[in-house]
Scaffold this active site. Sequence first.
Site, PDB file in Angstrom:
ATOM      1  N   GLU A 115      77.731 -68.891 -24.441  1.00  0.00           N
ATOM      2  CA  GLU A 115      77.212 -70.263 -24.490  1.00  0.00           C
ATOM      3  C   GLU A 115      78.398 -71.215 -24.507  1.00  0.00           C
ATOM      4  OE1 GLU A 115      72.908 -69.892 -26.682  1.00  0.00           O
ATOM      5  OE2 GLU A 115      74.622 -69.836 -27.982  1.00  0.00           O
ATOM      6  N   HIS A 236      70.776 -81.390 -28.303  1.00  0.00           N
ATOM      7  CA  HIS A 236      70.870 -80.269 -27.365  1.00  0.00           C
ATOM      8  C   HIS A 236      70.707 -80.832 -25.961  1.00  0.00           C
ATOM      9  CE1 HIS A 236      70.180 -76.489 -25.335  1.00  0.00           C
ATOM     10  NE2 HIS A 236      70.430 -75.835 -26.458  1.00  0.00           N
ATOM     11  N   ARG A 282      78.652 -78.893 -26.523  1.00  0.00           N
ATOM     12  CA  ARG A 282      77.388 -79.628 -26.396  1.00  0.00           C
ATOM     13  C   ARG A 282      77.507 -81.137 -26.423  1.00  0.00           C
ATOM     14  NH1 ARG A 282      73.302 -76.178 -30.041  1.00  0.00           N
ATOM     15  NH2 ARG A 282      73.387 -74.461 -28.576  1.00  0.00           N
ATOM     16  N   HIS A 343      68.696 -81.876 -32.196  1.00  0.00           N
ATOM     17  CA  HIS A 343      68.568 -80.421 -32.312  1.00  0.00           C
ATOM     18  C   HIS A 343      69.066 -79.897 -33.654  1.00  0.00           C
ATOM     19  CE1 HIS A 343      68.465 -76.307 -30.893  1.00  0.00           C
ATOM     20  NE2 HIS A 343      69.754 -76.152 -31.088  1.00  0.00           N
ATOM     21  N   ARG A 378      78.781 -78.645 -33.923  1.00  0.00           N
ATOM     22  CA  ARG A 378      78.589 -77.206 -34.114  1.00  0.00           C
ATOM     23  C   ARG A 378      78.726 -76.438 -32.803  1.00  0.00           C
ATOM     24  NH1 ARG A 378      73.895 -73.684 -33.723  1.00  0.00           N
ATOM     25  NH2 ARG A 378      72.715 -75.494 -33.042  1.00  0.00           N
TER      26      ARG A 378
HETATM   27  P1  FAD Z   1      64.757 -73.259 -41.202  1.00  0.00           P
HETATM   28  O1  FAD Z   1      64.730 -72.024 -40.424  1.00  0.00           O
HETATM   29  O2  FAD Z   1      64.478 -74.519 -40.492  1.00  0.00           O
HETATM   30  O3  FAD Z   1      63.709 -73.108 -42.380  1.00  0.00           O
HETATM   31  C1  FAD Z   1      63.425 -74.193 -43.236  1.00  0.00           C
HETATM   32  C2  FAD Z   1      62.332 -73.769 -44.191  1.00  0.00           C
HETATM   33  O4  FAD Z   1      62.208 -74.747 -45.215  1.00  0.00           O
HETATM   34  C3  FAD Z   1      60.953 -73.651 -43.559  1.00  0.00           C
HETATM   35  O5  FAD Z   1      60.348 -72.500 -44.092  1.00  0.00           O
HETATM   36  C4  FAD Z   1      60.220 -74.888 -44.064  1.00  0.00           C
HETATM   37  O6  FAD Z   1      58.827 -74.711 -44.193  1.00  0.00           O
HETATM   38  C5  FAD Z   1      60.838 -75.037 -45.433  1.00  0.00           C
HETATM   39  N1  FAD Z   1      60.767 -76.363 -46.033  1.00  0.00           N
HETATM   40  C6  FAD Z   1      61.344 -77.521 -45.608  1.00  0.00           C
HETATM   41  N2  FAD Z   1      61.062 -78.520 -46.472  1.00  0.00           N
HETATM   42  C7  FAD Z   1      60.307 -77.976 -47.454  1.00  0.00           C
HETATM   43  C8  FAD Z   1      59.694 -78.499 -48.624  1.00  0.00           C
HETATM   44  N3  FAD Z   1      59.771 -79.788 -48.983  1.00  0.00           N
HETATM   45  N4  FAD Z   1      58.968 -77.659 -49.400  1.00  0.00           N
HETATM   46  C9  FAD Z   1      58.827 -76.347 -49.057  1.00  0.00           C
HETATM   47  N5  FAD Z   1      59.379 -75.794 -47.966  1.00  0.00           N
HETATM   48  C10 FAD Z   1      60.109 -76.611 -47.181  1.00  0.00           C
HETATM   49  N6  FAD Z   1      70.926 -71.606 -33.968  1.00  0.00           N
HETATM   50  C11 FAD Z   1      71.617 -70.512 -33.601  1.00  0.00           C
HETATM   51  O7  FAD Z   1      72.597 -70.146 -34.257  1.00  0.00           O
HETATM   52  N7  FAD Z   1      71.240 -69.818 -32.491  1.00  0.00           N
HETATM   53  C12 FAD Z   1      70.171 -70.165 -31.727  1.00  0.00           C
HETATM   54  O8  FAD Z   1      69.846 -69.500 -30.759  1.00  0.00           O
HETATM   55  C13 FAD Z   1      69.442 -71.322 -32.091  1.00  0.00           C
HETATM   56  N8  FAD Z   1      68.395 -71.741 -31.345  1.00  0.00           N
HETATM   57  C14 FAD Z   1      67.650 -72.780 -31.789  1.00  0.00           C
HETATM   58  C15 FAD Z   1      66.512 -73.140 -31.080  1.00  0.00           C
HETATM   59  C16 FAD Z   1      65.689 -74.145 -31.554  1.00  0.00           C
HETATM   60  C17 FAD Z   1      64.456 -74.533 -30.781  1.00  0.00           C
HETATM   61  C18 FAD Z   1      66.015 -74.812 -32.765  1.00  0.00           C
HETATM   62  C19 FAD Z   1      65.138 -75.899 -33.302  1.00  0.00           C
HETATM   63  C20 FAD Z   1      67.184 -74.482 -33.445  1.00  0.00           C
HETATM   64  C21 FAD Z   1      67.996 -73.467 -32.976  1.00  0.00           C
HETATM   65  N9  FAD Z   1      69.147 -73.094 -33.656  1.00  0.00           N
HETATM   66  C22 FAD Z   1      69.847 -72.008 -33.258  1.00  0.00           C
HETATM   67  C23 FAD Z   1      69.465 -73.679 -34.945  1.00  0.00           C
HETATM   68  C24 FAD Z   1      68.982 -72.720 -36.053  1.00  0.00           C
HETATM   69  O9  FAD Z   1      67.790 -72.107 -35.620  1.00  0.00           O
HETATM   70  C25 FAD Z   1      68.718 -73.428 -37.350  1.00  0.00           C
HETATM   71  O10 FAD Z   1      69.793 -74.234 -37.692  1.00  0.00           O
HETATM   72  C26 FAD Z   1      68.501 -72.397 -38.458  1.00  0.00           C
HETATM   73  O11 FAD Z   1      67.492 -71.498 -38.085  1.00  0.00           O
HETATM   74  C27 FAD Z   1      68.131 -73.080 -39.751  1.00  0.00           C
HETATM   75  O12 FAD Z   1      67.725 -72.090 -40.652  1.00  0.00           O
HETATM   76  P2  FAD Z   1      67.393 -72.484 -42.133  1.00  0.00           P
HETATM   77  O13 FAD Z   1      67.024 -71.226 -42.828  1.00  0.00           O
HETATM   78  O14 FAD Z   1      68.467 -73.320 -42.700  1.00  0.00           O
HETATM   79  O15 FAD Z   1      66.109 -73.455 -41.993  1.00  0.00           O
HETATM   80  C1  SIN Z   2      70.133 -72.350 -27.548  1.00  0.00           C
HETATM   81  O1  SIN Z   2      69.602 -71.268 -27.354  1.00  0.00           O
HETATM   82  O2  SIN Z   2      70.541 -73.105 -26.660  1.00  0.00           O
HETATM   83  C2  SIN Z   2      70.300 -72.815 -28.949  1.00  0.00           C
HETATM   84  C3  SIN Z   2      71.511 -72.218 -29.521  1.00  0.00           C
HETATM   85  C4  SIN Z   2      71.961 -72.987 -30.716  1.00  0.00           C
HETATM   86  O3  SIN Z   2      71.427 -74.042 -31.051  1.00  0.00           O
HETATM   87  O4  SIN Z   2      72.925 -72.520 -31.338  1.00  0.00           O
END
Ligand code: FAD
Ligand code: SIN
Length: 526
Positions: A115, A236, A282, A343, A378
Site C-alpha cells: 500500500e 482516504h 495518503r 477515514h 498514518r
Molecule cells: P473500532 O474497531 O472502531 O471499535 C470501536 C468500538 O467501540 C466499537 O465496538 C464501538 O461499538 C465501541 N464504542 C464506541 N463508543 C462507545 C460507547 N460510547 N459506548 C460503548 N461502546 C462504544 N486499518 C488498518 O490497519 N488496515 C486496514 O485494512 C484498514 N481498513 C479500514 C477500512 C475501513 C472501512 C475503516 C473504516 C478503517 C480501516 N482501517 C484499517 C482503520 C482501522 O480499521 C481502525 O483504525 C481500527 O480498526 C480501530 O480499531 P479500534 O479497536 O480502536 O476501534
Molecule cells: C485500505 O484498505 O485502504 C485501508 C487501509 C488502512 O486504512 O490502513
Amino acid sequence: MEKHRLQTDYLIIGSGAAGLLAANRLAQHGKVILVNKGSLQDSSTWYAQGGIAGVLSNSDSIESHVQDTIISGAGLCHEKVVRAIINRGSAIIHELIDIGTRFDRKDGELHLTQEGGHSNRRIAHAQDATGQAITNALLARITPNPNILRLEQHTAIDLVTSARLGYPENRCLGAYILSPDGDVLTIEAGHTILATGGAGKVYLYTSNPHAATGDGVAMAWRAGCPVMNLEFIQFHPTCLFHRQGSNMLLSEALRGEGAHLVDSQGRRFVFDYDERGELAPRDIVARAIDHEMKKQGVDCMYLDARPMGESVITEHFPNIHARLQALLMDMTREPIPVVPAAHYVCGGIQTDVNGKTEIAGLYAIGETACTGLHGANRLASNSLLECLVMADYCATDVLQQLVPARPPVPAWDDSGIVPETERIQIKQNWDEIRATMSHFVGIVRSDERLRRARRRLRVIREEIASYYWKHPVSQDLLELRNLAQVAELIIQSAQHRHESRGLHFSTDHTRTDIHARDTILRPDEI
Ligand code: FAD
Ligand code: SIN
C-alpha cells in the site's frame, strides 16, 4: 447490591480489535465487562479491508518499516513508540494466525500486499475483508468465557473519577452505561480501558461505521485527560462516489496491486503531484484528488482497476467487487467514481505505548488513543497493528498495577429530567456539525474557515449542553454531545498549528516548520 450496579476488575469500552484483544488477555486474570454500543459489526475493525502491516518476509526489515512509518508521519512520529510497536508486530500477527485468522497464502507463504508509503510488500490480509477475519478469530477465543460479561447495545455515557467526587487524587472508578431499555448502569471497575475507535462521523463523507462518534476522546476530555494532535484527520483517497454507497471504501491495496487513479479523460494525474504516483502517502494522494476535482470543477475522480486483470480482481477483492456489482458497477470493465472521505483520526487521548493516560486506573488503546506512532499522517495498515500491540502492552501494564481501596460511585442522578417532546433539534445539530466540519475543516484549511467553524461549534455546543441536562439520555443525544466536543477539539487543535504538515494543510501557513511539535490540549487550560 443495587439492581443497576455492577462491579468488575476490568471494564473495557469498545469491542473492535483493541478491545477484543485486551479482553482476551485480561480475562485470564480477572473479571471483565466488555461493553459496545452497537452490534459486533459496528466497529471500524470489522470493515478493515487492506490488512495489517508487519515485518513478515526475509526481504523486509524492522528498520525499513520504521523508516516508512516515520517518513509518512512527516516529522512528528515518536520514534521510540514506532520501534516498540513495530518490534512486537510480527509476533502479534503470528498469534493471530495461531488462533485461526486465515490470512491469504501463496505457495504456502503469507501473501503480502503493498500500500502507499510502504517500500516493501508487508501487509498480511484475508482477501479484502481482513477486519472480519481478525474479529472472528478474536471472538472465538472469548466465546463463551465465564470471566467475560458482554454488554452489547450498551453505550458508555461518562467516566466516573474520584476528582469529580471531591477526592484529591484523580483515579478512574468506572463508568455510567446506558442500557438498551433506557436504564443507566453504574459500573465500578479496578481499571477502565477505552477502546472506542475513531470519529469519522464528524464529517459528512466518511468510510467509518456509525459507531465512530469520538465518544472515548470526549469522555476522557471531560474526565480531565489531555488530547494530542487531533488536527490530523486522515482522508482516504478512494471512497466510492455513489448515492447508495457513500461510506464504501475501495481499498488502497487495489492501487498496491496495480489500479490507476485517473480523471474522466483517463489521465493518471497523481504523477503531477508526486513521483510515487498512486502509491504516494495518503495525504498527498487525497490532496491531489481534491485539487484536481476543484481545478476541473467535477464531483469525483476514478479508480481504474482494469490494469490489474480480471482474475486478480475477483480472487483478491471479491467482496469489493460484489458490493460494486450490487450497485450495478463492474470493476473489471469500467473505472469506478471515487472521492476522498474522512477515514482515520491520527490524534486522540494522549497515552504512552501501553495506553496509560494521566488518570490512574484509566487506559486508552487503539484509534481513540494517540501514542505518537502515526505522527502527522498514518501509514496504511499500521492501525490494526497499533490496536493489537497496544492491547497486548496495555494488558501487561494493567496486570502490574495495584488497585487501591476506592470510594463508592454514586448512582446516576436523573432528578429534574423531563421527557423529550421532539427530536428535531438533535437531527439538526448532527447535520450542522458534519456540514460545518466538511466545508471548513476538511482536506484544505484556512484561518478564516477555522474561525467560522469554531464560532458555529460554540453555539451548537451551548445548545446541546442546555438540552442535555434537561432530557433523558439517549444514544443519539450522547453521540451528538460527543461529536460536538470532538469537532471543537479538532478545530482548536488545527488553530494551534501555524504550519502545514502531513494531513494538516493550511492555505495561510503553507510552509513546514523546521521543528516539529505535537499539539497538546489540556482540559484545565481551556
Ligand atoms: P473500532 O474497531 O472502531 O471499535 C470501536 C468500538 O467501540 C466499537 O465496538 C464501538 O461499538 C465501541 N464504542 C464506541 N463508543 C462507545 C460507547 N460510547 N459506548 C460503548 N461502546 C462504544 N486499518 C488498518 O490497519 N488496515 C486496514 O485494512 C484498514 N481498513 C479500514 C477500512 C475501513 C472501512 C475503516 C473504516 C478503517 C480501516 N482501517 C484499517 C482503520 C482501522 O480499521 C481502525 O483504525 C481500527 O480498526 C480501530 O480499531 P479500534 O479497536 O480502536 O476501534
Ligand atoms: C485500505 O484498505 O485502504 C485501508 C487501509 C488502512 O486504512 O490502513
